[in-house]
Design a protein around this motif. Structure first.
Motif, PDB file in Angstrom:
ATOM      1  N   LYS A   1       0.373  -0.865  -0.081  1.00 22.68           N
ATOM      2  CA  LYS A   1       0.219  -0.514  -0.065  1.00 22.68           C
ATOM      3  C   LYS A   1       0.523   1.800  -0.067  1.00 22.68           C
ATOM      4  CE  LYS A   1      -0.570   0.273   4.949  1.00 22.68           C
ATOM      5  NZ  LYS A   1      -0.117  -1.505   5.494  1.00 22.68           N
ATOM      6  N   TYR A   2       2.145   1.024   0.322  1.00 22.94           N
ATOM      7  CA  TYR A   2       3.057   2.614   0.223  1.00 22.94           C
ATOM      8  C   TYR A   2       3.989   2.302  -1.224  1.00 22.94           C
ATOM      9  CZ  TYR A   2       3.084   1.740   5.104  1.00 22.94           C
ATOM     10  OH  TYR A   2       1.821   1.260   6.719  1.00 22.94           O
ATOM     11  N   VAL A   3       3.845   1.256  -2.436  1.00 24.46           N
ATOM     12  CA  VAL A   3       4.393   0.981  -3.318  1.00 24.46           C
ATOM     13  C   VAL A   3       3.222   1.760  -4.097  1.00 24.46           C
ATOM     14  CG1 VAL A   3       5.289   0.456  -4.789  1.00 24.46           C
ATOM     15  CG2 VAL A   3       5.767  -0.044  -2.550  1.00 24.46           C
ATOM     16  N   MET A   4       1.717   1.016  -4.930  1.00 26.39           N
ATOM     17  CA  MET A   4       1.017   0.493  -5.556  1.00 26.39           C
ATOM     18  C   MET A   4       0.162   1.585  -5.755  1.00 26.39           C
ATOM     19  SD  MET A   4       0.549  -1.708  -7.849  1.00 26.39           S
ATOM     20  CE  MET A   4       0.302  -1.209  -9.431  1.00 26.39           C
ATOM     21  N   PRO A   5      -0.590   2.470  -5.049  1.00 29.50           N
ATOM     22  CA  PRO A   5      -0.787   3.868  -5.201  1.00 29.50           C
ATOM     23  C   PRO A   5      -0.380   4.710  -5.852  1.00 29.50           C
ATOM     24  CG  PRO A   5      -1.410   3.238  -3.081  1.00 29.50           C
ATOM     25  CD  PRO A   5      -0.079   2.619  -3.460  1.00 29.50           C
ATOM     26  N   TYR A   6       1.140   5.068  -5.843  1.00 31.61           N
ATOM     27  CA  TYR A   6       1.903   6.201  -7.093  1.00 31.61           C
ATOM     28  C   TYR A   6       2.145   6.067  -8.176  1.00 31.61           C
ATOM     29  CZ  TYR A   6       3.218   7.641  -2.119  1.00 31.61           C
ATOM     30  OH  TYR A   6       2.783   8.720  -1.168  1.00 31.61           O
ATOM     31  N   PHE A   7       1.762   4.718  -8.689  1.00 33.44           N
ATOM     32  CA  PHE A   7       2.132   3.964  -9.412  1.00 33.44           C
ATOM     33  C   PHE A   7       0.403   4.200 -10.848  1.00 33.44           C
ATOM     34  CE2 PHE A   7       6.118   2.462  -8.073  1.00 33.44           C
ATOM     35  CZ  PHE A   7       6.523   2.662  -8.911  1.00 33.44           C
ATOM     36  N   LEU A   8      -0.068   4.714  -9.489  1.00 37.38           N
ATOM     37  CA  LEU A   8      -1.745   4.492 -10.647  1.00 37.38           C
ATOM     38  C   LEU A   8      -2.202   5.908 -10.795  1.00 37.38           C
ATOM     39  CD1 LEU A   8      -3.652   1.667  -8.197  1.00 37.38           C
ATOM     40  CD2 LEU A   8      -2.633   1.440 -10.921  1.00 37.38           C
ATOM     41  N   SER A   9      -2.063   6.829  -9.515  1.00 38.01           N
ATOM     42  CA  SER A   9      -2.988   7.751  -8.571  1.00 38.01           C
ATOM     43  C   SER A   9      -2.783   8.736 -10.500  1.00 38.01           C
ATOM     44  CB  SER A   9      -2.031   8.990  -7.802  1.00 38.01           C
ATOM     45  OG  SER A   9      -0.917   8.927  -8.756  1.00 38.01           O
ATOM     46  N   ASP A  10      -1.782   8.804 -11.356  1.00 40.87           N
ATOM     47  CA  ASP A  10      -2.298   9.752 -12.650  1.00 40.87           C
ATOM     48  C   ASP A  10      -3.419   9.247 -13.356  1.00 40.87           C
ATOM     49  OD1 ASP A  10      -0.817  11.489 -10.913  1.00 40.87           O
ATOM     50  OD2 ASP A  10       1.824  11.622 -12.314  1.00 40.87           O
ATOM     51  N   PHE A  11      -2.725   8.118 -12.982  1.00 36.95           N
ATOM     52  CA  PHE A  11      -3.649   7.663 -14.600  1.00 36.95           C
ATOM     53  C   PHE A  11      -5.125   7.388 -14.158  1.00 36.95           C
ATOM     54  CE2 PHE A  11      -5.864   4.040 -16.566  1.00 36.95           C
ATOM     55  CZ  PHE A  11      -5.628   3.385 -17.706  1.00 36.95           C
ATOM     56  N   MET A  12      -5.314   6.889 -12.778  1.00 38.75           N
ATOM     57  CA  MET A  12      -6.653   7.434 -12.679  1.00 38.75           C
ATOM     58  C   MET A  12      -7.608   8.694 -12.708  1.00 38.75           C
ATOM     59  SD  MET A  12      -7.897   4.418 -11.636  1.00 38.75           S
ATOM     60  CE  MET A  12      -8.713   4.296 -10.544  1.00 38.75           C
ATOM     61  N   LYS A  13      -6.749   9.909 -12.496  1.00 37.19           N
ATOM     62  CA  LYS A  13      -6.530  10.845 -12.510  1.00 37.19           C
ATOM     63  C   LYS A  13      -7.316  11.402 -13.501  1.00 37.19           C
ATOM     64  CE  LYS A  13      -4.281  12.698  -8.066  1.00 37.19           C
ATOM     65  NZ  LYS A  13      -3.146  13.723  -7.575  1.00 37.19           N
ATOM     66  N   GLU A  14      -6.429  10.107 -14.503  1.00 40.30           N
ATOM     67  CA  GLU A  14      -6.592  10.751 -16.218  1.00 40.30           C
ATOM     68  C   GLU A  14      -8.092   9.888 -16.934  1.00 40.30           C
ATOM     69  OE1 GLU A  14      -4.337  10.512 -20.468  1.00 40.30           O
ATOM     70  OE2 GLU A  14      -3.566  10.444 -18.702  1.00 40.30           O
ATOM     71  N   HIS A  15      -8.560   8.771 -16.353  1.00 38.05           N
ATOM     72  CA  HIS A  15      -9.395   7.998 -16.033  1.00 38.05           C
ATOM     73  C   HIS A  15     -10.143   8.038 -15.368  1.00 38.05           C
ATOM     74  CE1 HIS A  15      -7.597   7.204 -19.841  1.00 38.05           C
ATOM     75  NE2 HIS A  15      -6.070   6.951 -19.637  1.00 38.05           N
ATOM     76  N   THR A  16     -11.272   8.726 -15.113  1.00 40.07           N
ATOM     77  CA  THR A  16     -12.309   9.374 -14.231  1.00 40.07           C
ATOM     78  C   THR A  16     -13.632   7.962 -14.039  1.00 40.07           C
ATOM     79  OG1 THR A  16     -13.686  10.713 -15.178  1.00 40.07           O
ATOM     80  CG2 THR A  16     -11.947  11.840 -13.597  1.00 40.07           C
TER      81      THR A  16
END
Length: 307
Positions: free
Chosen positions: A104-119
């Motif tokens: 949980k200290y790793v995975m969110p950072y690899f997802l955040s920008d992508f998820m913000k772009e694809h709501t």
């Protein structure tokens, strides 16, 4: 019949958790609110959906059939939402990832920008221990899993994200000089282990076995956060992933104890079953991470790379 989508979702969660209390926790609702919705839903049927024996709730055969129908309805509602977004030219769908607890200290950072772009993407991320992560992958319940130790009995493909470093850690009451791998040192050291099934525990046990170190004084806790709090309180020492103790190191609550043979290094790897046919959403996130991995590590984990 006048049941609502909300009632269907609540009933389905009760069936899956076998508990009103657990359902309320996972839905972030109060227990009375869940109980009221269950009662209102039940009143619309002449046949019981549940029965309570002692303090435990049981789902009747009819209740299981209604839960199956409810799941189909909810999936169809999601499909309508996804189709609407897709018609507008937006990427939509579910992305299911199972990650080990320290991940949980790793995975969110690899997802955040992508998820913000694809709501239009619905992210379902299960944070659990390694055994459950491997089980969900083996049962093809998820698109990807994040692990620090590759499963030995599964044929998987992987994308390495970040190096995992594990150090001997304790609070700052006593400052240690360089420590050799002396059995007597660890024998007298109260050690805290994660629970069985944890990847961190597996790594820690392997270190002691590999160096023929006997450990007699130990404690077992069931989460990384629980181990951290125990260390800060002075209950003992543990071999922990560096990724989870950033703030505690900066606040001088914990220290890395220099021991020969440490850190242990593995890799945080995103894995999936070999030959799995990815959904468009899963393909997109995989392509994104492959392309942006170096930038994410540089921007988000600069502090980590300095150790």
């Amino acid at each position: 019949m006048n049941y609502t989508l909300n009632q269907l979702q609540i009933f389905l969660k009760i069936v899956k958790t076998q508990s009103v209390t657990k359902a309320s926790e996972e839905l972030h609702l109060t227990q009375p609110a869940v109980s009221i919705q269950l009662k209102n839903f039940q009143e619309q049927f002449d046949i019981p959906l549940t029965e309570v024996v002692g303090r435990k709730i049981y789902i009747t055969d009819f209740g299981h059939e209604i839960a199956e129908a409810a799941e189909n309805i909810i999936n169809q509602v999601h499909a309508i939402n996804y189709k609407t977004l897709a018609y507008k030219g937006q990427m939509a769908g579910k992305l299911k990832i199972s990650i080990v607890s320290t991940g949980k200290y790793v995975m969110p950072y690899f997802l955040s920008d992508f998820m913000k772009e694809h709501t239009g993407i619905e992210l379902l991320m299960d944070v659990t221990n390694k055994s459950r992560v491997v089980e969900s992958l083996e049962n093809n319940e998820v698109d990807f899993a994040l692990v620090s130790i590759l499963p030995s009995k599964l044929n998987v493909e992987k994308l390495d994200l970040l190096q995992n470093k594990l150090y001997l850690v304790g609070n700052t009451d006593i400052i240690f000089e360089k420590v050799n791998q002396e059995e007597s040192f660890f024998e007298n050291l109260p050690l805290i282990f994660r629970e069985k099934g944890s990847g961190t525990r597996q790594t820690m046990v392997s270190f002691f076995e590999r160096n023929t170190i006997s450990v007699l004084n130990k404690m077992e806790l069931t989460s990384n956060e629980a181990v951290k709090q125990a260390l800060i309180a002075g209950l003992g020492y543990s071999i922990m992933p560096l990724i989870g103790i950033k703030n505690e190191l900066r606040n001088n609550e914990l220290q890395i104890i220099p021991v020969k043979g440490l850190p242990i290094t593995t890799n945080w790897s995103l894995i999936w079953l070999k030959g799995k046919k990815h959904s468009p959403v899963a393909k997109a996130i995989l392509n994104y991470i492959e392309k942006e991995k170096s930038n994410i590590v540089h921007d988000r984990f600069d502090w980590y790379e300095k150790y």
